[in-house]
Structures are given as structure tokens and as C-alpha cells.
Design an enzyme around this catalytic site. Sequence first.
Site, PDB file in Angstrom:
ATOM      1  N   ASP A   1      41.716  32.733  34.107  1.00 19.20           N
ATOM      2  CA  ASP A   1      41.951  32.427  35.113  1.00 19.20           C
ATOM      3  C   ASP A   1      41.221  30.896  36.163  1.00 19.20           C
ATOM      4  OD1 ASP A   1      44.052  33.756  37.360  1.00 19.20           O
ATOM      5  OD2 ASP A   1      41.867  32.904  38.141  1.00 19.20           O
TER       6      ASP A   1
ATOM      7  N   TYR B   1      41.677  28.382  46.023  1.00 24.83           N
ATOM      8  CA  TYR B   1      42.989  27.773  46.148  1.00 24.83           C
ATOM      9  C   TYR B   1      43.518  26.418  46.929  1.00 24.83           C
ATOM     10  CZ  TYR B   1      43.955  31.644  43.314  1.00 24.83           C
ATOM     11  OH  TYR B   1      43.973  32.477  42.283  1.00 24.83           O
TER      12      TYR B   1
ATOM     13  N   HIS C   1      46.082  38.816  31.140  1.00 22.11           N
ATOM     14  CA  HIS C   1      45.361  38.158  31.738  1.00 22.11           C
ATOM     15  C   HIS C   1      44.425  37.493  32.064  1.00 22.11           C
ATOM     16  CE1 HIS C   1      45.228  35.371  34.622  1.00 22.11           C
ATOM     17  NE2 HIS C   1      44.601  35.868  35.219  1.00 22.11           N
TER      18      HIS C   1
END
Length: 381
Positions: free
Chosen positions: A179, A305, A356
Site C-alpha cells: 500500500d 492521499y 492486499h
Amino acid sequence: MHMEILPFTIAVPDAIIDDLHTRLTNTRWPEAELVDDWSQGAPLAYVQEVCEYWANGYDWRTRETALNRFDQFTTEIDGLDLHFIHQRSPHANATPLLLSHGWPGSIVEFHKVIEPLTDPTRFGGDAADAFHVVAPSLPGYGFSAKPTETGWGIDRIAGAFATLMSRLGYDKYVAQGGDWGAGITTALGALDPTHCQAIHVTLAMGARPKLDKELTPEMHHALERLQFYRDWDSGYSKQQATRPQTVGYGLVDSPSAQAAWIIEKFWAWTDNDGHPEDVLDRDEMLDNIMLYWINGNGASSARLYWESFGKGTRHVVTIPSGFAVFPKEISPPIREWVADSYTDIVRWQRYDKGGHFAAFEVPEVFVAEIRSMFRRYRPGF
């Protein structure tokens, strides 16, 4: 400059736990979804079930004690207090290993792999495969401080982590991440090649698909996963990349909102049979959610982000790099698509199970993969 390394123990005040229980009890619920699956989001009945357990069954003090079995510290780097696990191996000549998590993860992701990595002989392994494990909480995550200024994107975090490894006395080290941790690890490989000797990642979201030749089945699978992510699975990232402050109000105020925000991704991104608890048990999912709830990290974690989407440097890593490819990754890496960015790929291992959160989902596979990747990069290198 403050270079002191201070011991840290997780000790959440009773008032925070009491407030959590009150908020869970007083949750104002939406009506149920209008479908019989997860396609409109985390189902009401399941979120209610989890929150009822969180309030009345989940024992944070027991879980807190379990997390405190790891040696933890804080130190100030670049004006920010960074929290990290530093679990030294009992074996001589262990390899320093930096593990970086992402969103919606935390150091909890590594709770099943730290001990076999640091002390392999306790788990039927070889002392020669031992690591000194360093696992920081990202800025704005867990028990690390929240940035009070803009600029804390991937490269700055990578720089802070490089400083951390140096401060701990590790002149040479290896690094692994998934990630956002994959982006940080990639940046470390590009920006600190004198000290970072090799990297390993499980995701390369910045890779550009090459569509100028016949596509392999693996390429078709990766493109299908990527298209699904863009169409149905990436709304959270657009919100966090554009308006992290707005989403933060609900996440910081409502534990049920924070739980649903994260649990949906455990459903979407793990290799399960339709339910996240096929892969992760309820307690460990709540451990991870607690690390977002305790310090109110809904907005501060989302800002990564905003800091990073479309603003980072496209790095080229020339040190040895390894990839583990899991079928339920958001978009499994394709070697031909990442080769321009990782010019010395020394390991490419494909697995038939996992998603993930590799260390969280398939810890034995993860440990074996890390040992295999970094076996050639022992101290002395």
C-alpha cells in the site's frame, strides 16, 4: 535537534475507552442497504454486529497488553514525533528490516510476523534468517504525531524513515512495504541507495500498463482488477485525496463510521470467500481500527492521499528489488509494466492465495517470502 529515543508503552486512558463505549451505544444508524451484498457498502447488520461486539465483547486491555509485547519507542524527526516498533533479534548478525504499512493499515498488520522474523528458531527456522525489525507508524497514523503543516508526502516520510534507521545505528538495511508502504519503500530504494541495500514490495499502483502487445492472462487479470477499482472501489481515495478534512469529521466523531470505513476495505481487499472474517478475526480487525480511533486519526491519515496523489516523484529504483504478487491485490503487479521503474528485479514470486494485506492475511507465506528475498543481503552485504 532532538535525537533522543524514548521508550513507549501503549496505555490508553480509561476515559477514551468509556467515551468509545458511550458513542457505540448511542450510534445513530442509517437504514439498511437495498441489496443483499456489499455492493452499496458495508452491510448494516454486520456493522451493527461488529460495533455491538466492540462495545460489549472486545477487551481492549487484553489486546493492548498483547501489542505491548513488542518494544516500542518514539523519537522526533523533522519536527514530528515518530512512533515505531523496534524489535531486535536475539541472534547475532541479524539483518535490519524496515516494514512500512499503509492505509487502512497500521503496525497491527505485522503482529503475526514480527516474532518469526526476529527469532526464527522459535518457529522452526534458521538463525541465519533473523531480522532486527523496525516498523514505524506513519505520520498521522497510530501513535505517531499528526503533521501540523503540509508537505508530509511519500518522499518526506521516506526521508524520515531513513533518518530513523540511521539513528538506530543501522548503516545498512533492507525495506519492505505494501500500500502506501510500497510507495515509501520505493522512495527509500531510490533516495537512500547508499544505506538501503534492497527492497521488496507487493504493489506498484503507479506503473503504467503497456498495451502495445498481446496481453497475457496475468495482464488481463490485473487490468480487470484495476478497472473494478476505478469504477467501484476507489471512492474513498478520491474523497481522501480531495477533501480529507470533510470526511474526517464523521470518522473522528463516530466509531461506527470509522469501523465501516475500514472494514469495507478488509472485505474488498482480502482474499476471502465473501466475508472479511474468512481471513481476519474480529479482534485483530478491531485492534487495527482502534489505532485509528484512539487518537482520532480519521482526517490525519486521510491527508496522506491529499499530499501524495498526483504530487509525488516517479522514482527509478536501481538497487535490487523483489515483488510478491498476490491474486486479490488491488491490481497485481506485472513485471513488464514495472521494469522501467525497478531496473534490478532479483525476485518475482507469484502466489495463488492472498490479497492486499499480505503480512496480516498470509503471515507464514509473508515470512517465508521475506526470508527468501533478503537472504542474500545479510550484514556485511
